[in-house]
Design a protein around this motif. Structure first.
Motif, PDB file in Angstrom:
ATOM      1  N   ASP A  72      65.772  48.335 -22.038  1.00 58.68           N
ATOM      2  CA  ASP A  72      67.224  48.198 -22.248  1.00 58.68           C
ATOM      3  C   ASP A  72      67.841  47.215 -21.236  1.00 58.68           C
ATOM      4  O   ASP A  72      68.924  46.682 -21.469  1.00 58.68           O
ATOM      5  N   ARG A  73      67.142  46.942 -20.137  1.00 58.15           N
ATOM      6  CA  ARG A  73      67.685  46.048 -19.106  1.00 58.15           C
ATOM      7  C   ARG A  73      67.538  44.558 -19.442  1.00 58.15           C
ATOM      8  O   ARG A  73      67.991  43.700 -18.701  1.00 58.15           O
ATOM      9  N   VAL A  74      66.865  44.276 -20.588  1.00 61.53           N
ATOM     10  CA  VAL A  74      66.799  42.866 -21.002  1.00 61.53           C
ATOM     11  C   VAL A  74      67.785  42.590 -22.129  1.00 61.53           C
ATOM     12  O   VAL A  74      67.780  41.517 -22.735  1.00 61.53           O
TER      13      VAL A  74
ATOM     14  N   HIS B  91      61.257  47.871  -8.424  1.00 65.31           N
ATOM     15  CA  HIS B  91      61.697  48.761  -7.339  1.00 65.31           C
ATOM     16  C   HIS B  91      62.948  49.566  -7.713  1.00 65.31           C
ATOM     17  O   HIS B  91      63.664  50.041  -6.828  1.00 65.31           O
ATOM     18  N   HIS B  92      63.240  49.689  -9.034  1.00 69.26           N
ATOM     19  CA  HIS B  92      64.357  50.535  -9.463  1.00 69.26           C
ATOM     20  C   HIS B  92      63.859  51.948  -9.742  1.00 69.26           C
ATOM     21  O   HIS B  92      62.684  52.145 -10.053  1.00 69.26           O
ATOM     22  N   LEU B  93      64.787  52.919  -9.642  1.00 69.69           N
ATOM     23  CA  LEU B  93      64.423  54.308  -9.913  1.00 69.69           C
ATOM     24  C   LEU B  93      64.110  54.498 -11.399  1.00 69.69           C
ATOM     25  O   LEU B  93      64.552  53.713 -12.227  1.00 69.69           O
TER      26      LEU B  93
ATOM     27  N   VAL C  10      80.863  46.179 -15.123  1.00 77.49           N
ATOM     28  CA  VAL C  10      81.269  46.928 -13.933  1.00 77.49           C
ATOM     29  C   VAL C  10      80.194  46.788 -12.856  1.00 77.49           C
ATOM     30  O   VAL C  10      79.004  46.935 -13.146  1.00 77.49           O
ATOM     31  N   SER C  11      80.605  46.482 -11.642  1.00 80.57           N
ATOM     32  CA  SER C  11      79.676  46.486 -10.506  1.00 80.57           C
ATOM     33  C   SER C  11      80.195  47.447  -9.452  1.00 80.57           C
ATOM     34  O   SER C  11      81.402  47.488  -9.193  1.00 80.57           O
ATOM     35  N   LEU C  12      79.299  48.208  -8.860  1.00 78.33           N
ATOM     36  CA  LEU C  12      79.702  49.162  -7.823  1.00 78.33           C
ATOM     37  C   LEU C  12      78.837  48.964  -6.582  1.00 78.33           C
ATOM     38  O   LEU C  12      77.627  48.725  -6.692  1.00 78.33           O
ATOM     39  N   ARG C  13      79.460  49.067  -5.425  1.00 80.60           N
ATOM     40  CA  ARG C  13      78.723  49.041  -4.160  1.00 80.60           C
ATOM     41  C   ARG C  13      79.281  50.144  -3.270  1.00 80.60           C
ATOM     42  O   ARG C  13      80.497  50.363  -3.232  1.00 80.60           O
ATOM     43  N   SER C  14      78.401  50.822  -2.542  1.00 81.50           N
ATOM     44  CA  SER C  14      78.873  51.864  -1.638  1.00 81.50           C
ATOM     45  C   SER C  14      78.167  51.754  -0.294  1.00 81.50           C
ATOM     46  O   SER C  14      77.188  51.027  -0.146  1.00 81.50           O
TER      47      SER C  14
ATOM     48  N   PHE D 172      80.509  54.818 -16.236  1.00 84.14           N
ATOM     49  CA  PHE D 172      80.426  53.417 -16.681  1.00 84.14           C
ATOM     50  C   PHE D 172      79.164  53.091 -17.482  1.00 84.14           C
ATOM     51  O   PHE D 172      78.755  51.929 -17.548  1.00 84.14           O
ATOM     52  N   ASN D 173      78.561  54.097 -18.098  1.00 81.80           N
ATOM     53  CA  ASN D 173      77.372  53.869 -18.954  1.00 81.80           C
ATOM     54  C   ASN D 173      76.298  53.048 -18.244  1.00 81.80           C
ATOM     55  O   ASN D 173      75.692  52.158 -18.847  1.00 81.80           O
ATOM     56  N   GLY D 174      76.091  53.306 -16.984  1.00 84.30           N
ATOM     57  CA  GLY D 174      75.131  52.488 -16.241  1.00 84.30           C
ATOM     58  C   GLY D 174      74.328  53.311 -15.258  1.00 84.30           C
ATOM     59  O   GLY D 174      74.013  54.481 -15.491  1.00 84.30           O
ATOM     60  N   GLY D 175      73.989  52.691 -14.147  1.00 85.18           N
ATOM     61  CA  GLY D 175      73.181  53.356 -13.129  1.00 85.18           C
ATOM     62  C   GLY D 175      72.778  52.337 -12.092  1.00 85.18           C
ATOM     63  O   GLY D 175      73.442  51.325 -11.922  1.00 85.18           O
ATOM     64  N   GLY D 176      71.661  52.586 -11.432  1.00 88.15           N
ATOM     65  CA  GLY D 176      71.184  51.639 -10.427  1.00 88.15           C
ATOM     66  C   GLY D 176      70.760  52.355  -9.167  1.00 88.15           C
ATOM     67  O   GLY D 176      70.250  53.476  -9.211  1.00 88.15           O
ATOM     68  N   HIS D 177      70.965  51.688  -8.040  1.00 88.57           N
ATOM     69  CA  HIS D 177      70.553  52.243  -6.746  1.00 88.57           C
ATOM     70  C   HIS D 177      71.697  53.060  -6.127  1.00 88.57           C
ATOM     71  O   HIS D 177      72.842  52.948  -6.536  1.00 88.57           O
ATOM     72  N   LEU D 178      71.370  53.818  -5.098  1.00 93.16           N
ATOM     73  CA  LEU D 178      72.357  54.628  -4.377  1.00 93.16           C
ATOM     74  C   LEU D 178      73.576  53.784  -3.968  1.00 93.16           C
ATOM     75  O   LEU D 178      74.718  54.176  -4.180  1.00 93.16           O
ATOM     76  N   ASN D 179      73.323  52.623  -3.386  1.00 91.95           N
ATOM     77  CA  ASN D 179      74.414  51.804  -2.836  1.00 91.95           C
ATOM     78  C   ASN D 179      74.769  50.573  -3.671  1.00 91.95           C
ATOM     79  O   ASN D 179      75.664  49.808  -3.292  1.00 91.95           O
ATOM     80  N   ALA D 180      74.058  50.337  -4.748  1.00 92.40           N
ATOM     81  CA  ALA D 180      74.357  49.167  -5.592  1.00 92.40           C
ATOM     82  C   ALA D 180      74.039  49.522  -7.034  1.00 92.40           C
ATOM     83  O   ALA D 180      72.888  49.794  -7.362  1.00 92.40           O
ATOM     84  N   SER D 181      75.067  49.549  -7.863  1.00 91.05           N
ATOM     85  CA  SER D 181      74.810  49.904  -9.257  1.00 91.05           C
ATOM     86  C   SER D 181      75.777  49.171 -10.165  1.00 91.05           C
ATOM     87  O   SER D 181      76.658  48.453  -9.705  1.00 91.05           O
ATOM     88  N   GLY D 182      75.577  49.356 -11.451  1.00 92.73           N
ATOM     89  CA  GLY D 182      76.414  48.638 -12.409  1.00 92.73           C
ATOM     90  C   GLY D 182      76.482  49.377 -13.724  1.00 92.73           C
ATOM     91  O   GLY D 182      75.829  50.401 -13.917  1.00 92.73           O
ATOM     92  N   GLY D 183      77.292  48.851 -14.616  1.00 87.69           N
ATOM     93  CA  GLY D 183      77.415  49.439 -15.939  1.00 87.69           C
ATOM     94  C   GLY D 183      78.354  48.610 -16.786  1.00 87.69           C
ATOM     95  O   GLY D 183      78.650  47.463 -16.447  1.00 87.69           O
ATOM     96  N   ARG D 184      78.799  49.169 -17.896  1.00 87.07           N
ATOM     97  CA  ARG D 184      79.693  48.437 -18.795  1.00 87.07           C
ATOM     98  C   ARG D 184      80.619  49.394 -19.514  1.00 87.07           C
ATOM     99  O   ARG D 184      80.301  50.577 -19.680  1.00 87.07           O
TER     100      ARG D 184
HETATM  101  P1  5GP Z   1      75.091  44.250 -10.351  1.00 81.58           P
HETATM  102  O1  5GP Z   1      76.361  44.814  -9.832  1.00 81.58           O
HETATM  103  O2  5GP Z   1      74.536  43.220  -9.424  1.00 81.58           O
HETATM  104  O3  5GP Z   1      75.186  43.824 -11.778  1.00 81.58           O
HETATM  105  O4  5GP Z   1      74.036  45.432 -10.351  1.00 81.58           O
HETATM  106  C1  5GP Z   1      73.715  46.108  -9.181  1.00 81.58           C
HETATM  107  C2  5GP Z   1      72.515  46.977  -9.376  1.00 81.58           C
HETATM  108  O5  5GP Z   1      72.778  47.936 -10.392  1.00 81.58           O
HETATM  109  C3  5GP Z   1      71.282  46.230  -9.798  1.00 81.58           C
HETATM  110  O6  5GP Z   1      70.221  46.689  -9.000  1.00 81.58           O
HETATM  111  C4  5GP Z   1      71.059  46.605 -11.222  1.00 81.58           C
HETATM  112  O7  5GP Z   1      69.706  46.759 -11.474  1.00 81.58           O
HETATM  113  C5  5GP Z   1      71.765  47.928 -11.384  1.00 81.58           C
HETATM  114  N1  5GP Z   1      72.427  47.988 -12.678  1.00 81.58           N
HETATM  115  C6  5GP Z   1      73.390  47.159 -13.142  1.00 81.58           C
HETATM  116  N2  5GP Z   1      73.775  47.510 -14.374  1.00 81.58           N
HETATM  117  C7  5GP Z   1      73.026  48.586 -14.714  1.00 81.58           C
HETATM  118  C8  5GP Z   1      72.944  49.415 -15.877  1.00 81.58           C
HETATM  119  O8  5GP Z   1      73.650  49.235 -16.878  1.00 81.58           O
HETATM  120  N3  5GP Z   1      72.045  50.436 -15.830  1.00 81.58           N
HETATM  121  C9  5GP Z   1      71.265  50.666 -14.755  1.00 81.58           C
HETATM  122  N4  5GP Z   1      70.411  51.708 -14.790  1.00 81.58           N
HETATM  123  N5  5GP Z   1      71.308  49.916 -13.650  1.00 81.58           N
HETATM  124  C10 5GP Z   1      72.180  48.890 -13.612  1.00 81.58           C
END
Ligand code: 5GP
Ligand code: MN
Length: 353
Positions: A104-106, A125-127, A290-294, A308-320
């Motif tokens: 789904d990430r492509v 290196h993603h969860l 959406v981008s999130l940083r903590s 935000f229908n997304g996910g990612g790392h503890l301190n860096a994540s994203g969604g839409r």
């Molecule tokens: P960025 O803000 O740079 O787009 O994403 C930050 C981090 O969140 C990246 O490591 C990325 O892999 C992860 N990420 C961004 N969007 C998504 C998403 O829709 N789903 C998941 N699981 N991870 C995301």
């Protein structure tokens, strides 16, 4: 210093798979960043030093400030050359999936990737890896996929043959995924790896400038404008968000990469724990990225999953979000309110919604 990360059987599997492959494709995630490109290009360099040609297929464009990376101009873009990319995926007998944990990430390339009969190997290196593969090398505790690529090359005994181009790509990926080694980079092995890469003659200061000091005048003006006019700070909650509209992008001649890393900027405010950016898609209506940083232990990936229908790392994540920018702002405010306890430090993390 223990650089090795593969088990003996993984080493054997990997060697055999590479040895037997005829048509190798390397894929990375949508909107490739420095690590997606650095690991893919570095791995392609490595395969070529093993006498194996490969092609990198990326879902879409990479930022302008990564154009200089050695080999970047031969990457095939799925969005631009869909037929060629689909054929490459279909004819491949081995596909390396680098820096992503699920197809789904492509994004729009998902069906073509899933449909390929090739063996798949994930290096990431993603969860939560979630792809059917013959080998999954998943290490969420690594700074970057590029670090993993280095470690694998090292363990396979191929460091001697590593080219300078390969070292540049690996260094760039490690550097970008750690914000220039300012987070996620306290493992001593990282600096051992850097010391080894330097022996290949890489100019790390130049790589830094290429990536971080390579903006257009318009990009710098846009960044100033967004921070002065579009930033909403919730001091009590130690949280903030800003928006980037299509109009902002037009006014400032936006090109891909212009807003890269800007979501980190509000975290420079004293006491700030969470920063969120909302960006309108440049073409599709009602699509907000959406981008999130903590900072510290606030899990922005949990908020990305919850809201935000997304996910990612503890301190860096994203969604839409599939809504207007105004509606998206409402969602952010709801999310901040929902996490008030954890943000202020007065309460626990709320249950997932
Ligand atoms: P960025 O803000 O740079 O787009 O994403 C930050 C981090 O969140 C990246 O490591 C990325 O892999 C992860 N990420 C961004 N969007 C998504 C998403 O829709 N789903 C998941 N699981 N991870 C995301
Ligand atoms: Mn990465």
């Amino acid at each position: 210093m223990n650089i090795n990360i593969l088990s003996n059987s993984e080493v054997q599997t990997l060697n055999e798979i590479i040895e037997n492959a005829q048509n190798i494709v390397i894929c990375c995630h949508k909107s490739p960043d420095g690590d997606a490109l650095g690991s893919s290009l570095g791995w392609a360099n490595f395969l070529s030093s093993c006498g194996k040609a490969s092609t990198i297929v990326a879902p879409d464009a990479y930022p302008d400030f990564l154009q200089w990376m050695p080999g970047a101009n031969s990457i095939v873009r799925y969005d631009k050359h869909t037929e060629q990319a689909t054929t490459l995926l279909q004819n491949a007998d081995l596909i390396f999936c680098l820096d992503f944990n699920g197809s789904d990430r492509v994004d729009e390339m998902k069906d073509a990737l899933d449909a390929s009969p090739a063996k798949k190997v994930m290096i990431d290196h993603h969860l939560n890896p979630r792809m059917e593969t013959v080998l999954t090398v998943s290490h969420p505790n690594m700074s970057s996929t590029s670090e993993l690529v280095f470690r694998i090359i090292w363990q396979l005994g191929k460091f001697e043959e590593m080219s300078k181009e390969c070292a540049v790509n690996i260094y760039c990926g490690m550097m970008t995924d750690t914000g220039g080694f300012t987070y996620n980079s306290t493992q001593p092995e990282i600096f051992f790896i850097i010391s080894q890469l330097l022996t290949k003659g890489i100019d790390k200061d130049r790589i830094y400038r290429n990536v971080f000091n390579n903006f257009s005048q318009w990009a710098i003006r846009l960044r100033g404008y967004l921070m002065s006019q579009k930033l909403n700070v919730f001091s009590d909650l130690h949280a903030s968000y800003f928006t980037i509209s299509r109009r902002d992008m037009r006014d400032f001649h936006f090109i891909k990469g212009d807003a890269e890393g800007l979501v980190n900027e509000p975290l420079r405010i004293k006491g700030m724990k969470l920063s969120v950016s909302l960006r309108e898609d440049d073409r599709r209506d009602n699509l907000i990225w959406v981008s999130l940083r903590s900072v510290g232990n606030f899990p922005c990936n949990k908020m990305a999953e919850d809201f935000f229908n997304g996910g990612g790392h503890l301190n860096a994540s994203g969604g839409r979000l599939n809504c207007s920018l105004t509606e998206a702002e409402k969602v952010v405010r709801e999310a901040f309110a929902y996490y008030e306890g954890a943000l202020t430090g007065w309460g626990p993390l709320p249950k997932s919604r």
